[in-house]
Design a protein around this motif. Structure first.
Motif, PDB file in Angstrom:
ATOM      1  N   LEU A   1      -2.174   5.440 -15.703  1.00 58.16           N
ATOM      2  CA  LEU A   1      -2.063   5.599 -14.258  1.00 58.16           C
ATOM      3  C   LEU A   1      -3.345   5.082 -13.636  1.00 58.16           C
ATOM      4  O   LEU A   1      -4.439   5.364 -14.138  1.00 58.16           O
ATOM      5  N   GLN A   2      -3.212   4.333 -12.560  1.00 57.93           N
ATOM      6  CA  GLN A   2      -4.399   3.794 -11.894  1.00 57.93           C
ATOM      7  C   GLN A   2      -4.450   4.322 -10.474  1.00 57.93           C
ATOM      8  O   GLN A   2      -3.464   4.270  -9.745  1.00 57.93           O
ATOM      9  N   SER A   3      -5.589   4.845 -10.079  1.00 58.44           N
ATOM     10  CA  SER A   3      -5.791   5.366  -8.738  1.00 58.44           C
ATOM     11  C   SER A   3      -5.860   4.208  -7.734  1.00 58.44           C
ATOM     12  O   SER A   3      -6.544   3.217  -7.975  1.00 58.44           O
ATOM     13  N   VAL A   4      -5.116   4.337  -6.625  1.00 59.47           N
ATOM     14  CA  VAL A   4      -5.118   3.326  -5.564  1.00 59.47           C
ATOM     15  C   VAL A   4      -5.157   4.035  -4.220  1.00 59.47           C
ATOM     16  O   VAL A   4      -4.853   5.218  -4.108  1.00 59.47           O
ATOM     17  N   THR A   5      -5.529   3.283  -3.186  1.00 62.43           N
ATOM     18  CA  THR A   5      -5.509   3.810  -1.829  1.00 62.43           C
ATOM     19  C   THR A   5      -4.616   2.927  -0.985  1.00 62.43           C
ATOM     20  O   THR A   5      -4.860   1.730  -0.860  1.00 62.43           O
ATOM     21  N   PHE A   6      -3.562   3.511  -0.416  1.00 65.17           N
ATOM     22  CA  PHE A   6      -2.656   2.805   0.472  1.00 65.17           C
ATOM     23  C   PHE A   6      -3.032   3.131   1.908  1.00 65.17           C
ATOM     24  O   PHE A   6      -3.357   4.267   2.225  1.00 65.17           O
ATOM     25  N   VAL A   7      -2.971   2.135   2.764  1.00 67.65           N
ATOM     26  CA  VAL A   7      -3.190   2.354   4.186  1.00 67.65           C
ATOM     27  C   VAL A   7      -1.868   2.094   4.890  1.00 67.65           C
ATOM     28  O   VAL A   7      -1.364   0.985   4.915  1.00 67.65           O
ATOM     29  N   VAL A   8      -1.283   3.173   5.444  1.00 73.84           N
ATOM     30  CA  VAL A   8      -0.003   3.078   6.139  1.00 73.84           C
ATOM     31  C   VAL A   8      -0.211   3.578   7.566  1.00 73.84           C
ATOM     32  O   VAL A   8      -0.612   4.723   7.775  1.00 73.84           O
ATOM     33  N   ALA A   9       0.036   2.708   8.536  1.00 75.58           N
ATOM     34  CA  ALA A   9      -0.120   3.041   9.960  1.00 75.58           C
ATOM     35  C   ALA A   9      -1.529   3.552  10.245  1.00 75.58           C
ATOM     36  O   ALA A   9      -1.719   4.470  11.029  1.00 75.58           O
ATOM     37  N   GLY A  10      -2.512   2.966   9.594  1.00 69.05           N
ATOM     38  CA  GLY A  10      -3.907   3.326   9.826  1.00 69.05           C
ATOM     39  C   GLY A  10      -4.366   4.575   9.100  1.00 69.05           C
ATOM     40  O   GLY A  10      -5.504   5.001   9.254  1.00 69.05           O
ATOM     41  N   VAL A  11      -3.493   5.196   8.305  1.00 67.53           N
ATOM     42  CA  VAL A  11      -3.840   6.417   7.572  1.00 67.53           C
ATOM     43  C   VAL A  11      -3.969   6.079   6.096  1.00 67.53           C
ATOM     44  O   VAL A  11      -3.067   5.506   5.498  1.00 67.53           O
ATOM     45  N   GLU A  12      -5.117   6.425   5.516  1.00 69.66           N
ATOM     46  CA  GLU A  12      -5.347   6.170   4.098  1.00 69.66           C
ATOM     47  C   GLU A  12      -4.750   7.295   3.256  1.00 69.66           C
ATOM     48  O   GLU A  12      -4.907   8.469   3.584  1.00 69.66           O
ATOM     49  N   SER A  13      -4.044   6.918   2.194  1.00 70.80           N
ATOM     50  CA  SER A  13      -3.460   7.896   1.282  1.00 70.80           C
ATOM     51  C   SER A  13      -3.826   7.527  -0.139  1.00 70.80           C
ATOM     52  O   SER A  13      -3.615   6.396  -0.563  1.00 70.80           O
ATOM     53  N   LYS A  14      -4.355   8.500  -0.885  1.00 68.71           N
ATOM     54  CA  LYS A  14      -4.691   8.267  -2.283  1.00 68.71           C
ATOM     55  C   LYS A  14      -3.444   8.493  -3.114  1.00 68.71           C
ATOM     56  O   LYS A  14      -2.797   9.537  -3.029  1.00 68.71           O
ATOM     57  N   MET A  15      -3.071   7.478  -3.885  1.00 68.40           N
ATOM     58  CA  MET A  15      -1.894   7.551  -4.739  1.00 68.40           C
ATOM     59  C   MET A  15      -2.228   6.949  -6.086  1.00 68.40           C
ATOM     60  O   MET A  15      -3.335   6.487  -6.313  1.00 68.40           O
ATOM     61  N   TYR A  16      -1.252   6.972  -6.974  1.00 67.16           N
ATOM     62  CA  TYR A  16      -1.421   6.430  -8.308  1.00 67.16           C
ATOM     63  C   TYR A  16      -0.274   5.461  -8.594  1.00 67.16           C
ATOM     64  O   TYR A  16       0.846   5.666  -8.135  1.00 67.16           O
ATOM     65  N   VAL A  17      -0.560   4.410  -9.367  1.00 69.58           N
ATOM     66  CA  VAL A  17       0.477   3.472  -9.788  1.00 69.58           C
ATOM     67  C   VAL A  17       0.460   3.365 -11.302  1.00 69.58           C
ATOM     68  O   VAL A  17      -0.558   3.597 -11.958  1.00 69.58           O
ATOM     69  N   GLU A  18       1.639   3.021 -11.831  1.00 71.11           N
ATOM     70  CA  GLU A  18       1.796   2.866 -13.264  1.00 71.11           C
ATOM     71  C   GLU A  18       2.741   1.683 -13.479  1.00 71.11           C
ATOM     72  O   GLU A  18       3.764   1.562 -12.797  1.00 71.11           O
ATOM     73  N   ALA A  19       2.394   0.800 -14.401  1.00 69.40           N
ATOM     74  CA  ALA A  19       3.246  -0.347 -14.707  1.00 69.40           C
ATOM     75  C   ALA A  19       4.434   0.108 -15.536  1.00 69.40           C
ATOM     76  O   ALA A  19       4.307   0.960 -16.411  1.00 69.40           O
ATOM     77  N   ASN A  20       5.595  -0.467 -15.255  1.00 71.68           N
ATOM     78  CA  ASN A  20       6.802  -0.193 -16.019  1.00 71.68           C
ATOM     79  C   ASN A  20       7.358  -1.541 -16.474  1.00 71.68           C
ATOM     80  O   ASN A  20       8.242  -2.106 -15.835  1.00 71.68           O
ATOM     81  N   PRO A  21       6.840  -2.084 -17.572  1.00 70.39           N
ATOM     82  CA  PRO A  21       7.220  -3.435 -17.993  1.00 70.39           C
ATOM     83  C   PRO A  21       8.685  -3.578 -18.397  1.00 70.39           C
ATOM     84  O   PRO A  21       9.248  -4.656 -18.282  1.00 70.39           O
ATOM     85  N   GLN A  22       9.314  -2.501 -18.822  1.00 70.06           N
ATOM     86  CA  GLN A  22      10.716  -2.572 -19.219  1.00 70.06           C
ATOM     87  C   GLN A  22      11.593  -3.033 -18.057  1.00 70.06           C
ATOM     88  O   GLN A  22      12.497  -3.839 -18.222  1.00 70.06           O
ATOM     89  N   PHE A  23      11.299  -2.533 -16.852  1.00 69.33           N
ATOM     90  CA  PHE A  23      12.078  -2.887 -15.677  1.00 69.33           C
ATOM     91  C   PHE A  23      11.320  -3.817 -14.730  1.00 69.33           C
ATOM     92  O   PHE A  23      11.791  -4.113 -13.637  1.00 69.33           O
ATOM     93  N   LYS A  24      10.139  -4.247 -15.140  1.00 65.18           N
ATOM     94  CA  LYS A  24       9.289  -5.129 -14.333  1.00 65.18           C
ATOM     95  C   LYS A  24       9.038  -4.543 -12.953  1.00 65.18           C
ATOM     96  O   LYS A  24       9.226  -5.194 -11.927  1.00 65.18           O
ATOM     97  N   THR A  25       8.638  -3.276 -12.934  1.00 63.35           N
ATOM     98  CA  THR A  25       8.375  -2.570 -11.682  1.00 63.35           C
ATOM     99  C   THR A  25       7.080  -1.783 -11.775  1.00 63.35           C
ATOM    100  O   THR A  25       6.476  -1.682 -12.851  1.00 63.35           O
TER     101      THR A  25
END
Length: 88
Positions: free
Chosen positions: A8-32
């Motif tokens: 899991l990799q920590s990322v920060t998304f900015v949506v409508a000017g609001v920063e949100s800390k989230m996590y992403v994970e690669a899923n190579p089986q489904f390429k998502t």
């Protein structure tokens, strides 16, 4: 490199000017990418897509109040029934 290892990799998304800390994970089986919120609860993108589809269908239904002309779906079903009745 962290995603390549399956972490899991920590990322920060900015949506409508609001920063949100989230996590992403690669899923190579489904390429998502799987996206998780700050509490590491998976965010299901399919639900949000279905909600958008439902909203757009409701808008289409409210905008198409023209009863004089059959809908596209009715046109397609009529053309299919005509084709099915033909013999070769």
């Amino acid at each position: 490199n962290s995603l390549k290892k399956g972490n899991l990799q920590s990322v920060t998304f900015v949506v409508a000017g609001v920063e949100s800390k989230m996590y992403v994970e690669a899923n190579p089986q489904f390429k998502t990418l799987n996206v998780y919120d700050g509490d590491k609860q998976r965010i299901n993108h399919r639900e949000s897509k279905e909600e958008k589809k439902t909203e757009s269908k409701q808008k289409d239904n409210s905008q198409s109040n023209n009863d004089d002309e059959p809908s596209q779906k009715e046109k397609n079903s009529n053309s299919r029934s005509k084709k099915a009745g033909r013999s070769v």
